[in-house]
Design a protein around this motif. Structure first.
Motif, PDB file in Angstrom:
ATOM      1  N   LEU A   1       0.797  -1.229   0.000  1.00 30.88           N
ATOM      2  CA  LEU A   1       0.000   0.000   0.000  1.00 30.88           C
ATOM      3  C   LEU A   1       0.830   1.281   0.000  1.00 30.88           C
ATOM      4  N   PRO A   2       1.834   1.433   0.866  1.00 25.02           N
ATOM      5  CA  PRO A   2       2.606   2.690   0.839  1.00 25.02           C
ATOM      6  C   PRO A   2       3.244   2.953  -0.518  1.00 25.02           C
TER       7      PRO A   2
ATOM      8  N   LEU B   1       0.155   4.036   8.328  1.00 24.68           N
ATOM      9  CA  LEU B   1       0.542   4.787   7.135  1.00 24.68           C
ATOM     10  C   LEU B   1       1.229   6.097   7.506  1.00 24.68           C
ATOM     11  N   ALA B   2       0.667   6.790   8.495  1.00 26.88           N
ATOM     12  CA  ALA B   2       1.247   8.065   8.906  1.00 26.88           C
ATOM     13  C   ALA B   2       2.688   7.877   9.375  1.00 26.88           C
TER      14      ALA B   2
ATOM     15  N   THR C   1       7.931  10.747   2.958  1.00 20.60           N
ATOM     16  CA  THR C   1       7.089  10.680   1.763  1.00 20.60           C
ATOM     17  C   THR C   1       5.936  11.675   1.866  1.00 20.60           C
ATOM     18  N   HIS C   2       5.671  12.351   0.754  1.00 20.93           N
ATOM     19  CA  HIS C   2       4.548  13.293   0.690  1.00 20.93           C
ATOM     20  C   HIS C   2       3.659  12.931  -0.491  1.00 20.93           C
ATOM     21  N   LEU C   3       2.374  12.807  -0.234  1.00 18.61           N
ATOM     22  CA  LEU C   3       1.416  12.540  -1.312  1.00 18.61           C
ATOM     23  C   LEU C   3       0.844  13.862  -1.814  1.00 18.61           C
ATOM     24  N   PRO C   4       0.912  14.133  -3.109  1.00 15.66           N
ATOM     25  CA  PRO C   4       0.422  15.411  -3.643  1.00 15.66           C
ATOM     26  C   PRO C   4      -1.093  15.463  -3.837  1.00 15.66           C
TER      27      PRO C   4
ATOM     28  N   TYR D   1     -10.335   2.672   3.079  1.00 16.99           N
ATOM     29  CA  TYR D   1     -11.166   2.094   4.129  1.00 16.99           C
ATOM     30  C   TYR D   1     -10.462   0.872   4.707  1.00 16.99           C
ATOM     31  N   GLY D   2     -10.505   0.744   6.040  1.00 16.26           N
ATOM     32  CA  GLY D   2      -9.893  -0.423   6.657  1.00 16.26           C
ATOM     33  C   GLY D   2     -10.012  -0.390   8.167  1.00 16.26           C
ATOM     34  N   PRO D   3      -9.461  -1.394   8.838  1.00 16.32           N
ATOM     35  CA  PRO D   3      -9.582  -1.490  10.297  1.00 16.32           C
ATOM     36  C   PRO D   3      -8.815  -0.396  11.027  1.00 16.32           C
TER      37      PRO D   3
END
Length: 315
Positions: free
Chosen positions: A72-73, A100-101, A109-112, A91-93
């Motif tokens: 996922l990451p 992830l954080a 890592t930065h998501l745009p 969505y998940g538990p």
């Protein structure tokens, strides 16, 4: 609607099967693709599939074991480089957001694009114009959820000749009638949608269940579904071990499909202990309980059209 399997193995990748991931290709329904689980190397599998990462807008994680989330990451990061600029709903538990954080903080890592993380509980977790999605906890060694995706009823077919007879001009008014809306003509006449369309059609229902042992929750999630996607890690010979580790046998998956009155069963999450040459016997064991059964393999693509399930391709 198409279903493409990217990883159908259990625990760790093998030469034949990658770890868990599948995509619902909803291009015809809402122009989106939805990813279910994202095991290690899922983005590599996507390179050999029909799916474009930028079109994946929603991701559903069944549970937080590595073979379901370790890809996922990387996928979320690479999606930006592949033209993905639109938001993603994940969505998940509980624990998914924290994991992830921490991963992105440590790696810088930065998501745009915007990532909306929804930690789910039992019940309705998503409703759009076209779909409702429900989550329910199933039985595994850690918290694990199954997902039920219900397409809302579809408009009936427009009977154009009848509409024209009632004085409806060609153009947007015909579309309104098809969508179920009554219209008022310039002469003051009301034309009712039900008078010029066939009855509304039932949408499809798909249930996706990741790791679980046999449980009533799985039967509830799958109730009268058109397609049930369910793990079948072992044959019945290994039933004791399957229960101990929170997994299902092919017979248990088939039994759930039978009790839930589903139309079609596709099993995945197959243990690497079973060689390709053993799959015919594996299939026979399940078909003895539920005949409408398919065993997924990596890159298999299924299509649901006109209330029928068809296997379109396999790499």
């Amino acid at each position: 609607m198409d279903i493409e399997f990217l990883g159908t193995g259990a625990g760790m990748p093998s030469k034949q099967r990658n770890t868990s991931a599948l995509v619902l290709d909803l291009t015809d329904e809402n122009r989106e693709n939805w990813l279910f689980d994202c095991g290690e190397a899922t983005q590599h599998q996507l390179l050999h599939s029909h799916i474009k990462p930028r079109k994946i807008t929603k991701i559903f994680i069944t549970h937080l074991h590595g073979d379901h989330i370790f890809g996922l990451p990387g996928f979320l990061s690479s999606r930006a480089f592949l033209g993905g600029e639109t938001p993603v709903d994940l969505y998940g538990p509980a624990g998914l957001k924290e994991w992830l954080a921490h991963t992105y903080k440590v790696t810088g890592t930065h998501l745009p694009y915007k990532l909306n993380i929804h930690e789910v509980k039992d019940g309705l977790i998503l409703e759009t114009d076209e779909f409702r999605v429900y989550a329910k906890e199933v039985q595994h060694v850690i918290k694990s959820y199954g997902y039920r995706i219900e397409q809302k009823d579809l408009p009936g077919t427009l009977l154009i000749d009848k509409a024209v007879e009632k004085g409806v001009p060609k153009g947007p008014l015909l579309q309104k009638l098809k969508d179920g809306h009554d219209i008022l003509l310039e002469n003051g006449t009301t034309v009712y949608s039900k008078e010029v369309t066939t009855e509304r059609r039932r949408g499809f229902t798909i249930t996706v269940i990741g790791d679980t042992s046999y449980c009533e929750a799985a039967i509830d999630l799958a109730d009268c579904a058109d397609i049930l996607i369910h793990e079948a890690t072992f044959t019945n010979e290994y039933a004791k071990g399957a229960k101990e580790f929170g997994h299902s046998t092919i017979v248990e998956a088939a039994t759930i499909a039978k009790l839930a009155h589903v139309k079609n069963l596709i099993v995945n999450h197959i243990s690497a202990r079973f060689l390709p040459s053993e799959m015919p016997a594996f299939l026979v064991e399940g078909e003895a309980v539920f005949p409408h059964l398919s065993i997924a393999e990596d890159f298999m693509r299924f299509q649901w059209k006109n209330d029928e399930l068809t296997c379109l391709s396999k790499k």
